[in-house]
Design a protein around this motif. Structure first.
Motif, mmCIF file in Angstrom:
data_model
loop_
_atom_site.group_PDB
_atom_site.id
_atom_site.type_symbol
_atom_site.label_atom_id
_atom_site.label_comp_id
_atom_site.label_asym_id
_atom_site.label_seq_id
_atom_site.Cartn_x
_atom_site.Cartn_y
_atom_site.Cartn_z
ATOM 1 N N PRO A 1 0.824 -1.222 0.000
ATOM 2 C CA PRO A 1 0.000 0.000 0.000
ATOM 3 C C PRO A 1 0.855 1.267 0.000
ATOM 4 C CG PRO A 1 0.012 -1.000 2.174
ATOM 5 C CD PRO A 1 0.731 -1.947 1.258
ATOM 6 N N THR A 2 0.328 2.289 -0.636
ATOM 7 C CA THR A 2 0.993 3.590 -0.648
ATOM 8 C C THR A 2 0.795 4.272 0.702
ATOM 9 O OG1 THR A 2 -0.968 4.783 -1.396
ATOM 10 C CG2 THR A 2 0.472 3.855 -3.123
ATOM 11 N N ASP A 3 1.529 5.340 0.923
ATOM 12 C CA ASP A 3 1.357 6.107 2.161
ATOM 13 C C ASP A 3 -0.080 6.617 2.280
ATOM 14 O OD1 ASP A 3 3.995 5.682 2.854
ATOM 15 O OD2 ASP A 3 4.692 7.654 2.174
ATOM 16 N N MET A 4 -0.668 7.029 1.155
ATOM 17 C CA MET A 4 -2.039 7.527 1.169
ATOM 18 C C MET A 4 -3.020 6.418 1.545
ATOM 19 S SD MET A 4 -4.238 9.534 -1.777
ATOM 20 C CE MET A 4 -2.895 10.607 -2.179
ATOM 21 N N VAL B 1 -16.127 0.557 7.143
ATOM 22 C CA VAL B 1 -14.698 0.626 6.836
ATOM 23 C C VAL B 1 -14.463 1.148 5.421
ATOM 24 C CG1 VAL B 1 -12.602 -0.758 6.516
ATOM 25 C CG2 VAL B 1 -14.053 -1.126 8.520
ATOM 26 N N VAL B 2 -15.194 0.611 4.450
ATOM 27 C CA VAL B 2 -14.996 1.033 3.059
ATOM 28 C C VAL B 2 -15.388 2.501 2.883
ATOM 29 C CG1 VAL B 2 -15.782 0.663 0.680
ATOM 30 C CG2 VAL B 2 -15.167 -1.289 2.107
ATOM 31 N N ASP B 3 -16.488 2.919 3.483
ATOM 32 C CA ASP B 3 -16.901 4.326 3.381
ATOM 33 C C ASP B 3 -15.838 5.260 3.957
ATOM 34 O OD1 ASP B 3 -19.276 3.675 2.147
ATOM 35 O OD2 ASP B 3 -20.543 4.087 3.890
ATOM 36 N N ALA B 4 -15.304 4.922 5.126
ATOM 37 C CA ALA B 4 -14.281 5.771 5.751
ATOM 38 C C ALA B 4 -13.009 5.799 4.901
ATOM 39 C CB ALA B 4 -13.976 5.284 7.162
ATOM 40 N N TYR B 5 -12.613 4.648 4.384
ATOM 41 C CA TYR B 5 -11.432 4.547 3.539
ATOM 42 C C TYR B 5 -11.598 5.403 2.282
ATOM 43 C CZ TYR B 5 -7.754 2.358 0.714
ATOM 44 O OH TYR B 5 -6.654 2.129 -0.063
ATOM 45 N N GLN B 6 -12.737 5.238 1.612
ATOM 46 C CA GLN B 6 -12.984 5.987 0.377
ATOM 47 C C GLN B 6 -13.090 7.485 0.640
ATOM 48 O OE1 GLN B 6 -16.455 3.934 -1.169
ATOM 49 N NE2 GLN B 6 -15.177 2.816 -2.622
ATOM 50 N N ALA B 7 -13.729 7.864 1.725
ATOM 51 C CA ALA B 7 -13.861 9.289 2.048
ATOM 52 C C ALA B 7 -12.487 9.916 2.243
ATOM 53 C CB ALA B 7 -14.720 9.476 3.296
ATOM 54 N N HIS B 8 -11.609 9.198 2.921
ATOM 55 C CA HIS B 8 -10.251 9.722 3.124
ATOM 56 C C HIS B 8 -9.513 9.845 1.793
ATOM 57 C CE1 HIS B 8 -6.534 10.579 5.257
ATOM 58 N NE2 HIS B 8 -5.956 9.828 4.336
ATOM 59 N N MET B 9 -9.622 8.830 0.947
ATOM 60 C CA MET B 9 -8.942 8.865 -0.349
ATOM 61 C C MET B 9 -9.466 10.012 -1.211
ATOM 62 S SD MET B 9 -6.597 6.516 -0.387
ATOM 63 C CE MET B 9 -6.223 6.040 -2.060
ATOM 64 N N GLU C 1 -8.126 13.332 0.179
ATOM 65 C CA GLU C 1 -6.708 13.507 -0.139
ATOM 66 C C GLU C 1 -6.496 13.818 -1.617
ATOM 67 O OE1 GLU C 1 -3.613 13.564 1.714
ATOM 68 O OE2 GLU C 1 -5.287 14.172 2.985
ATOM 69 N N HIS C 2 -7.209 13.135 -2.497
ATOM 70 C CA HIS C 2 -7.082 13.410 -3.929
ATOM 71 C C HIS C 2 -7.544 14.832 -4.250
ATOM 72 C CE1 HIS C 2 -5.627 9.642 -5.586
ATOM 73 N NE2 HIS C 2 -6.422 8.999 -4.754
ATOM 74 N N GLU C 3 -8.612 15.283 -3.619
ATOM 75 C CA GLU C 3 -9.075 16.654 -3.845
ATOM 76 C C GLU C 3 -8.061 17.663 -3.316
ATOM 77 O OE1 GLU C 3 -12.989 16.678 -2.109
ATOM 78 O OE2 GLU C 3 -13.880 15.726 -3.876
ATOM 79 N N ARG C 4 -7.483 17.370 -2.149
ATOM 80 C CA ARG C 4 -6.469 18.267 -1.576
ATOM 81 C C ARG C 4 -5.262 18.357 -2.508
ATOM 82 N NH1 ARG C 4 -1.876 17.970 0.980
ATOM 83 N NH2 ARG C 4 -1.869 15.700 1.090
ATOM 84 N N LEU C 5 -4.816 17.223 -3.021
ATOM 85 C CA LEU C 5 -3.676 17.216 -3.936
ATOM 86 C C LEU C 5 -4.001 17.907 -5.254
ATOM 87 C CD1 LEU C 5 -2.272 13.628 -3.343
ATOM 88 C CD2 LEU C 5 -1.270 15.806 -2.612
ATOM 89 N N ALA C 6 -5.227 17.759 -5.741
ATOM 90 C CA ALA C 6 -5.624 18.414 -6.983
ATOM 91 C C ALA C 6 -5.588 19.934 -6.837
ATOM 92 C CB ALA C 6 -7.018 17.956 -7.412
ATOM 93 N N VAL C 7 -6.033 20.442 -5.688
ATOM 94 C CA VAL C 7 -5.985 21.887 -5.435
ATOM 95 C C VAL C 7 -4.539 22.362 -5.407
ATOM 96 C CG1 VAL C 7 -6.426 23.653 -3.670
ATOM 97 C CG2 VAL C 7 -8.208 22.017 -4.266
ATOM 98 N N LYS C 8 -3.699 21.603 -4.743
ATOM 99 C CA LYS C 8 -2.281 21.950 -4.645
ATOM 100 C C LYS C 8 -1.613 21.943 -6.026
ATOM 101 C CE LYS C 8 1.765 20.485 -1.992
ATOM 102 N NZ LYS C 8 2.270 19.512 -1.015
ATOM 103 N N GLU C 9 -1.893 20.912 -6.820
ATOM 104 C CA GLU C 9 -1.319 20.827 -8.160
ATOM 105 C C GLU C 9 -1.832 21.934 -9.068
ATOM 106 O OE1 GLU C 9 -2.088 16.873 -9.536
ATOM 107 O OE2 GLU C 9 -0.579 15.995 -8.201
ATOM 108 N N ARG C 10 -3.121 22.242 -8.960
ATOM 109 C CA ARG C 10 -3.682 23.308 -9.782
ATOM 110 C C ARG C 10 -2.998 24.639 -9.471
ATOM 111 N NH1 ARG C 10 -8.140 24.238 -12.912
ATOM 112 N NH2 ARG C 10 -8.795 26.405 -13.041
ATOM 113 N N ALA C 11 -2.801 24.917 -8.190
ATOM 114 C CA ALA C 11 -2.128 26.159 -7.796
ATOM 115 C C ALA C 11 -0.704 26.189 -8.344
ATOM 116 C CB ALA C 11 -2.130 26.294 -6.273
#
Length: 85
Positions: free
Chosen positions: A4-7, A47-55, A58-68
């Motif tokens: 698994p990745t860190d994310m 478990v799956v809902d919590a896992y997916q919500a976190h992913m 994180e993907h949205e946070r990274l997308a904002v960072k990359e867009r900036a």
């Protein structure tokens, strides 16, 4: 999950509290072998809902960072209008 990745590891950790809350709600003293099908399916859902919500978060946070980052790079280029569309 193989390698698994860190994310993904962070998402697994994010699922621990909801999992604990669910198990506490149905009885911490109950062995897993005593869970009914409905209980197990709900546990998986929690478990799956919590896992997916976190992913997703994180993907949205990274997308904002990359867009900036890319908007800043684009704005430094000669003749740029200063933003992505």
């Amino acid at each position: 999950m193989v390698d698994p990745t860190d994310m993904e590891i962070a998402a697994m950790h994010a699922a621990l509290a909801p999992l604990g809350d669910y198990v506490a709600s149905i009885g911490m003293e109950r062995p897993l072998a005593d869970y009914g099908k409905k209980d197990v399916l709900r546990l998986i859902e929690v478990v799956v809902d919590a896992y997916q919500a976190h992913m997703i978060e994180e993907h949205e946070r990274l997308a904002v960072k990359e867009r900036a980052y890319f908007e800043a790079r684009l704005s430094r280029q000669p003749g740029s209008s200063g933003g992505l569309r």
